[in-house]
Enzyme design. Structure first.
Site, short mmCIF file in Angstrom:
data_model
loop_
_atom_site.label_atom_id
_atom_site.label_comp_id
_atom_site.label_asym_id
_atom_site.label_seq_id
_atom_site.Cartn_x
_atom_site.Cartn_y
_atom_site.Cartn_z
N GLU A 184 41.47 39.96 41.37
CA GLU A 184 40.93 38.89 40.53
C GLU A 184 40.95 37.57 41.29
OE1 GLU A 184 41.55 36.95 36.08
OE2 GLU A 184 43.23 37.99 37.00
N LYS A 194 35.03 38.34 31.96
CA LYS A 194 36.32 38.51 31.30
C LYS A 194 36.18 38.19 29.81
CE LYS A 194 41.18 37.34 32.21
NZ LYS A 194 42.05 36.57 33.13
N CYS A 196 42.14 41.71 34.10
CA CYS A 196 43.48 41.20 33.84
C CYS A 196 43.87 41.26 32.35
CB CYS A 196 43.59 39.78 34.40
SG CYS A 196 45.28 39.21 34.64
#
EC number: 3.5.1.3
Length: 291
Positions: A53, A128, A169
């Site tokens: 990331e 995301k 994440c």
């Protein structure tokens, strides 16, 4: 669902845990190239490579806009062109970690993973979905929403080996994205991730194993290496977990490449032994069946 429909063959993967995230974007990209080249020399049969990331820019909310790029395959930005060339050069599927993305139509910034096929074609991207906005007492305070906007779709990539899902994440804390990809026939969930030194020891391994066992798929988390000179200290410990919840490869805290072989037989045999996919009761929990 048979293994042949999930994963067509054994698949060698490499997770590149590099420092990156420095103020020098080109240096970050070149470092990624150096590690990918090393991976291909060490394990030339590798077919799928994952980067961490936010590897190409500082992981800081006040820097995301400055480092953001417009993701347009017809007019490739610096990072898009660079990663496309790497995928094409080494004939790999490349999950290009994440980069800050600028949407020129809305002026919004996203934390976005870009995925390339063996020809260097940008085949999809994942913004995301869940932003990391937390205040942990005596731990860490971080608010991505100060700069970033949330993505609005789940992402399942179709390749010649089969399908895999992508999250980023904090997305892994929400089981729904993995569930959706698994129900579409994915053999794995891939999460470029930068857990910190507070949340990492608490839940990194637990979440990776949970998403794997819940959905009977492989799970890969690719972290940046820990850099104590930067403002954000990543946990490290990039990891590959098999559908049974077994850790098959794990990095330490520093720069490292880990390798694993994904085996369709492992998926098939465990799904036969514990047939979750045949036993789900959407008649009872129909609300999670909505798309």
């Amino acid at each position: 669902m048979s293994a042949s429909k999930i994963l067509s063959q054994k698949l060698k993967v490499a997770l590149v845990q590099l420092s990156g995230s420095s103020p020098d974007k080109m240096a970050n990209l070149q470092r990624a190239a150096t590690f990918i080249e090393r991976a291909m020399k060490e394990q030339p049969d590798t077919k799928l490579v994952v980067l961490p990331e936010c590897f190409n820019s500082p992981y800081s909310t006040d820097q995301f806009r400055k480092y953001s790029e417009i993701i347009n395959p017809k007019e490739p930005s610096t990072s898009v062109q660079f990663l496309s060339n790497l995928a094409s050069k080494f004939k790999i599927i490349l999950v290009g970690g994440t980069i800050p993305e600028l949407d020129p139509k809305t002026d919004k910034i996203y934390n976005t993973s870009i995925i390339f096929n063996e020809d260097g074609k940008l085949i999809d991207k994942h913004r995301k979905v869940h932003l990391f906005d937390v205040d942990i007492p005596n731990g860490i305070s971080f608010h991505e929403s100060e700069t970033l906007s949330p993505g609005e779709k789940s992402t399942t990539i179709d390749t010649k080996y089969g399908k895999f899902g992508v999250g980023i994440c904090y997305d892994m804390r929400f089981p729904e994205l993995a569930m959706l990809s698994a129900r579409k026939g994915a053999f794995a969930m891939i999460y470029p991730s930068a857990f910190n030194t507070v949340t990492g020891p608490l839940h990194w391994h637990l979440l990776a194993r949970s998403r794997a066992v819940d959905n009977q798929v492989y799970v890969m988390l690719c972290s940046p290496a820990r850099n104590l000179q930067s403002s954000y200290h990543a946990y490290g410990h990039s990891i590959v977990v098999d559908p049974r919840g077994k850790i098959v490869a794990e990095a330490g805290e520093g720069e490292e490449i880990i390798y694993a072989e994904l085996d369709p037989e492992v998926i098939e045999s465990f799904r036969q032994a514990v047939p979750l996919t045949k036993q789900r009761r959407f008649d009872v929990y129909s609300d999670v069946n909505a798309h």
